[in-house]
Write a protein that holds these residues in place. Structure first.
Motif, PDB file in Angstrom:
ATOM      1  N   LEU A  11      47.509 -31.303  -4.352  1.00  0.00           N
ATOM      2  CA  LEU A  11      46.641 -30.218  -3.904  1.00  0.00           C
ATOM      3  C   LEU A  11      46.810 -28.977  -4.763  1.00  0.00           C
ATOM      4  O   LEU A  11      45.841 -28.262  -5.023  1.00  0.00           O
ATOM      5  CB  LEU A  11      46.910 -29.891  -2.436  1.00  0.00           C
ATOM      6  N   GLY A  12      48.029 -28.711  -5.220  1.00  0.00           N
ATOM      7  CA  GLY A  12      48.258 -27.560  -6.086  1.00  0.00           C
ATOM      8  C   GLY A  12      47.517 -27.683  -7.405  1.00  0.00           C
ATOM      9  O   GLY A  12      46.899 -26.716  -7.874  1.00  0.00           O
ATOM     10  N   LEU A  13      47.569 -28.858  -7.992  1.00  0.00           N
ATOM     11  CA  LEU A  13      46.852 -29.057  -9.256  1.00  0.00           C
ATOM     12  C   LEU A  13      45.342 -29.024  -9.056  1.00  0.00           C
ATOM     13  O   LEU A  13      44.614 -28.454  -9.874  1.00  0.00           O
ATOM     14  CB  LEU A  13      47.293 -30.369  -9.901  1.00  0.00           C
ATOM     15  N   ALA A  14      44.858 -29.613  -7.958  1.00  0.00           N
ATOM     16  CA  ALA A  14      43.417 -29.575  -7.681  1.00  0.00           C
ATOM     17  C   ALA A  14      42.956 -28.144  -7.443  1.00  0.00           C
ATOM     18  O   ALA A  14      41.883 -27.732  -7.911  1.00  0.00           O
ATOM     19  CB  ALA A  14      43.094 -30.452  -6.479  1.00  0.00           C
ATOM     20  N   GLU A  15      43.751 -27.370  -6.730  1.00  0.00           N
ATOM     21  CA  GLU A  15      43.411 -25.970  -6.460  1.00  0.00           C
ATOM     22  C   GLU A  15      43.397 -25.163  -7.747  1.00  0.00           C
ATOM     23  O   GLU A  15      42.504 -24.341  -7.971  1.00  0.00           O
ATOM     24  CB  GLU A  15      44.410 -25.392  -5.452  1.00  0.00           C
ATOM     25  N   ALA A  16      44.358 -25.399  -8.617  1.00  0.00           N
ATOM     26  CA  ALA A  16      44.414 -24.675  -9.895  1.00  0.00           C
ATOM     27  C   ALA A  16      43.227 -25.028 -10.782  1.00  0.00           C
ATOM     28  O   ALA A  16      42.629 -24.143 -11.411  1.00  0.00           O
ATOM     29  CB  ALA A  16      45.722 -24.997 -10.612  1.00  0.00           C
ATOM     30  N   ILE A  17      42.853 -26.285 -10.815  1.00  0.00           N
ATOM     31  CA  ILE A  17      41.696 -26.703 -11.617  1.00  0.00           C
ATOM     32  C   ILE A  17      40.407 -26.123 -11.035  1.00  0.00           C
ATOM     33  O   ILE A  17      39.526 -25.675 -11.771  1.00  0.00           O
ATOM     34  CB  ILE A  17      41.645 -28.234 -11.724  1.00  0.00           C
ATOM     35  N   SER A  18      40.318 -26.083  -9.714  1.00  0.00           N
ATOM     36  CA  SER A  18      39.114 -25.505  -9.105  1.00  0.00           C
ATOM     37  C   SER A  18      39.008 -24.015  -9.422  1.00  0.00           C
ATOM     38  O   SER A  18      37.904 -23.493  -9.607  1.00  0.00           O
ATOM     39  CB  SER A  18      39.107 -25.739  -7.597  1.00  0.00           C
ATOM     40  N   PHE A  19      40.142 -23.328  -9.505  1.00  0.00           N
ATOM     41  CA  PHE A  19      40.115 -21.917  -9.879  1.00  0.00           C
ATOM     42  C   PHE A  19      39.633 -21.749 -11.322  1.00  0.00           C
ATOM     43  O   PHE A  19      38.822 -20.867 -11.607  1.00  0.00           O
ATOM     44  CB  PHE A  19      41.502 -21.291  -9.716  1.00  0.00           C
ATOM     45  N   LEU A  20      40.136 -22.591 -12.206  1.00  0.00           N
ATOM     46  CA  LEU A  20      39.702 -22.506 -13.601  1.00  0.00           C
ATOM     47  C   LEU A  20      38.211 -22.806 -13.733  1.00  0.00           C
ATOM     48  O   LEU A  20      37.508 -22.158 -14.529  1.00  0.00           O
ATOM     49  CB  LEU A  20      40.521 -23.460 -14.463  1.00  0.00           C
ATOM     50  N   LEU A  21      37.700 -23.763 -12.971  1.00  0.00           N
ATOM     51  CA  LEU A  21      36.267 -24.053 -12.993  1.00  0.00           C
ATOM     52  C   LEU A  21      35.458 -22.888 -12.428  1.00  0.00           C
ATOM     53  O   LEU A  21      34.385 -22.560 -12.940  1.00  0.00           O
ATOM     54  CB  LEU A  21      35.969 -25.332 -12.209  1.00  0.00           C
ATOM     55  N   LEU A  37      24.392 -20.155  -7.725  1.00  0.00           N
ATOM     56  CA  LEU A  37      24.705 -21.325  -6.905  1.00  0.00           C
ATOM     57  C   LEU A  37      26.052 -21.949  -7.277  1.00  0.00           C
ATOM     58  O   LEU A  37      26.797 -22.409  -6.399  1.00  0.00           O
ATOM     59  CB  LEU A  37      23.596 -22.381  -7.031  1.00  0.00           C
ATOM     60  N   ALA A  38      26.381 -21.934  -8.559  1.00  0.00           N
ATOM     61  CA  ALA A  38      27.658 -22.526  -8.993  1.00  0.00           C
ATOM     62  C   ALA A  38      28.841 -21.797  -8.368  1.00  0.00           C
ATOM     63  O   ALA A  38      29.843 -22.426  -8.006  1.00  0.00           O
ATOM     64  CB  ALA A  38      27.756 -22.510 -10.510  1.00  0.00           C
ATOM     65  N   VAL A  39      28.737 -20.468  -8.225  1.00  0.00           N
ATOM     66  CA  VAL A  39      29.833 -19.710  -7.614  1.00  0.00           C
ATOM     67  C   VAL A  39      29.971 -20.077  -6.143  1.00  0.00           C
ATOM     68  O   VAL A  39      31.085 -20.199  -5.634  1.00  0.00           O
ATOM     69  CB  VAL A  39      29.614 -18.190  -7.794  1.00  0.00           C
ATOM     70  N   ARG A  40      28.861 -20.278  -5.475  1.00  0.00           N
ATOM     71  CA  ARG A  40      28.931 -20.677  -4.066  1.00  0.00           C
ATOM     72  C   ARG A  40      29.618 -22.031  -3.913  1.00  0.00           C
ATOM     73  O   ARG A  40      30.468 -22.222  -3.051  1.00  0.00           O
ATOM     74  CB  ARG A  40      27.537 -20.751  -3.465  1.00  0.00           C
ATOM     75  N   ILE A  41      29.253 -22.966  -4.759  1.00  0.00           N
ATOM     76  CA  ILE A  41      29.818 -24.311  -4.663  1.00  0.00           C
ATOM     77  C   ILE A  41      31.300 -24.318  -5.037  1.00  0.00           C
ATOM     78  O   ILE A  41      32.146 -24.788  -4.280  1.00  0.00           O
ATOM     79  CB  ILE A  41      29.017 -25.299  -5.541  1.00  0.00           C
ATOM     80  N   PHE A  42      31.604 -23.795  -6.230  1.00  0.00           N
ATOM     81  CA  PHE A  42      32.998 -23.808  -6.670  1.00  0.00           C
ATOM     82  C   PHE A  42      33.861 -22.852  -5.863  1.00  0.00           C
ATOM     83  O   PHE A  42      35.057 -23.087  -5.680  1.00  0.00           O
ATOM     84  CB  PHE A  42      33.102 -23.498  -8.164  1.00  0.00           C
ATOM     85  N   GLY A  43      33.272 -21.756  -5.382  1.00  0.00           N
ATOM     86  CA  GLY A  43      34.025 -20.831  -4.535  1.00  0.00           C
ATOM     87  C   GLY A  43      34.424 -21.474  -3.219  1.00  0.00           C
ATOM     88  O   GLY A  43      35.558 -21.331  -2.760  1.00  0.00           O
ATOM     89  N   LEU A  44      33.481 -22.188  -2.614  1.00  0.00           N
ATOM     90  CA  LEU A  44      33.780 -22.894  -1.373  1.00  0.00           C
ATOM     91  C   LEU A  44      34.830 -23.978  -1.611  1.00  0.00           C
ATOM     92  O   LEU A  44      35.792 -24.104  -0.838  1.00  0.00           O
ATOM     93  CB  LEU A  44      32.505 -23.510  -0.796  1.00  0.00           C
ATOM     94  N   LEU A  45      34.659 -24.742  -2.664  1.00  0.00           N
ATOM     95  CA  LEU A  45      35.626 -25.790  -2.989  1.00  0.00           C
ATOM     96  C   LEU A  45      37.019 -25.206  -3.219  1.00  0.00           C
ATOM     97  O   LEU A  45      38.012 -25.719  -2.691  1.00  0.00           O
ATOM     98  CB  LEU A  45      35.161 -26.562  -4.224  1.00  0.00           C
ATOM     99  N   HIS A  46      37.079 -24.137  -3.982  1.00  0.00           N
ATOM    100  CA  HIS A  46      38.368 -23.500  -4.265  1.00  0.00           C
ATOM    101  C   HIS A  46      39.002 -22.968  -2.976  1.00  0.00           C
ATOM    102  O   HIS A  46      40.200 -23.134  -2.756  1.00  0.00           O
ATOM    103  CB  HIS A  46      38.182 -22.373  -5.280  1.00  0.00           C
ATOM    104  N   GLY A  47      38.200 -22.354  -2.122  1.00  0.00           N
ATOM    105  CA  GLY A  47      38.732 -21.837  -0.861  1.00  0.00           C
ATOM    106  C   GLY A  47      39.273 -22.931   0.037  1.00  0.00           C
ATOM    107  O   GLY A  47      40.351 -22.796   0.629  1.00  0.00           O
ATOM    108  N   LEU A  48      38.539 -24.019   0.144  1.00  0.00           N
ATOM    109  CA  LEU A  48      38.998 -25.141   0.962  1.00  0.00           C
ATOM    110  C   LEU A  48      40.278 -25.759   0.408  1.00  0.00           C
ATOM    111  O   LEU A  48      41.198 -26.102   1.160  1.00  0.00           O
ATOM    112  CB  LEU A  48      37.903 -26.201   1.072  1.00  0.00           C
ATOM    113  N   LEU A  49      40.332 -25.886  -0.907  1.00  0.00           N
ATOM    114  CA  LEU A  49      41.550 -26.442  -1.521  1.00  0.00           C
ATOM    115  C   LEU A  49      42.743 -25.508  -1.345  1.00  0.00           C
ATOM    116  O   LEU A  49      43.872 -25.971  -1.154  1.00  0.00           O
ATOM    117  CB  LEU A  49      41.312 -26.735  -3.001  1.00  0.00           C
ATOM    118  N   PHE A  50      42.504 -24.199  -1.382  1.00  0.00           N
ATOM    119  CA  PHE A  50      43.609 -23.260  -1.183  1.00  0.00           C
ATOM    120  C   PHE A  50      44.134 -23.339   0.251  1.00  0.00           C
ATOM    121  O   PHE A  50      45.352 -23.333   0.471  1.00  0.00           O
ATOM    122  CB  PHE A  50      43.181 -21.827  -1.515  1.00  0.00           C
ATOM    123  N   VAL A  51      43.246 -23.440   1.214  1.00  0.00           N
ATOM    124  CA  VAL A  51      43.673 -23.581   2.607  1.00  0.00           C
ATOM    125  C   VAL A  51      44.432 -24.900   2.796  1.00  0.00           C
ATOM    126  O   VAL A  51      45.475 -24.936   3.464  1.00  0.00           O
ATOM    127  CB  VAL A  51      42.469 -23.475   3.565  1.00  0.00           C
TER     128      VAL A  51
END
Length: 102
Positions: A11-21, A37-51
């Motif tokens: 999860l840490g690596l996935a969260e870090a990669i989502s932040f870079l994306l 739209l890309a910020v909404r998608i990647f922002g949501l993904l990054h937030g979920l992965l961080f939680v």
């Protein structure tokens, strides 16, 4: 019992990669090409992965009985842009030692 450190590392690596994306792909698309739209998608993904990372950290902290200072250090590293990549090496050795104990 599954290895909680393995889950934390993934999860840490996935969260870090989502932040870079988010920063490297979605933000330029938003500000240079006016495609928010890309910020909404990647922002949501990054937030979920961080939680999910925070939940996995809590699970690993309780299962491994790390001191609170160690869990806090891992949490702070997750807040830094490349922090999860730096703590991954240490977590890998912790993962192996936890596997040997159980």
């Amino acid at each position: 019992m599954t290895n909680p450190i393995s889950l934390l590392r993934r999860l840490g690596l996935a969260e870090a990669i989502s932040f870079l994306l988010l920063v490297g792909v979605a933000m330029p698309l938003k500000y240079f090409l006016h495609q928010p739209l890309a910020v909404r998608i990647f922002g949501l993904l990054h937030g979920l992965l961080f939680v999910a990372f925070c939940a996995a950290l809590l699970y690993a902290w309780r299962a491994t009985r790390w001191p609170l200072s160690r869990a806090a250090l891992i949490f702070v590293a997750a807040l830094l842009p490349f922090g999860p990549f730096f703590i991954d090496r240490r977590l890998r050795s912790d993962e192996e030692s936890f596997r040997a104990r159980t």
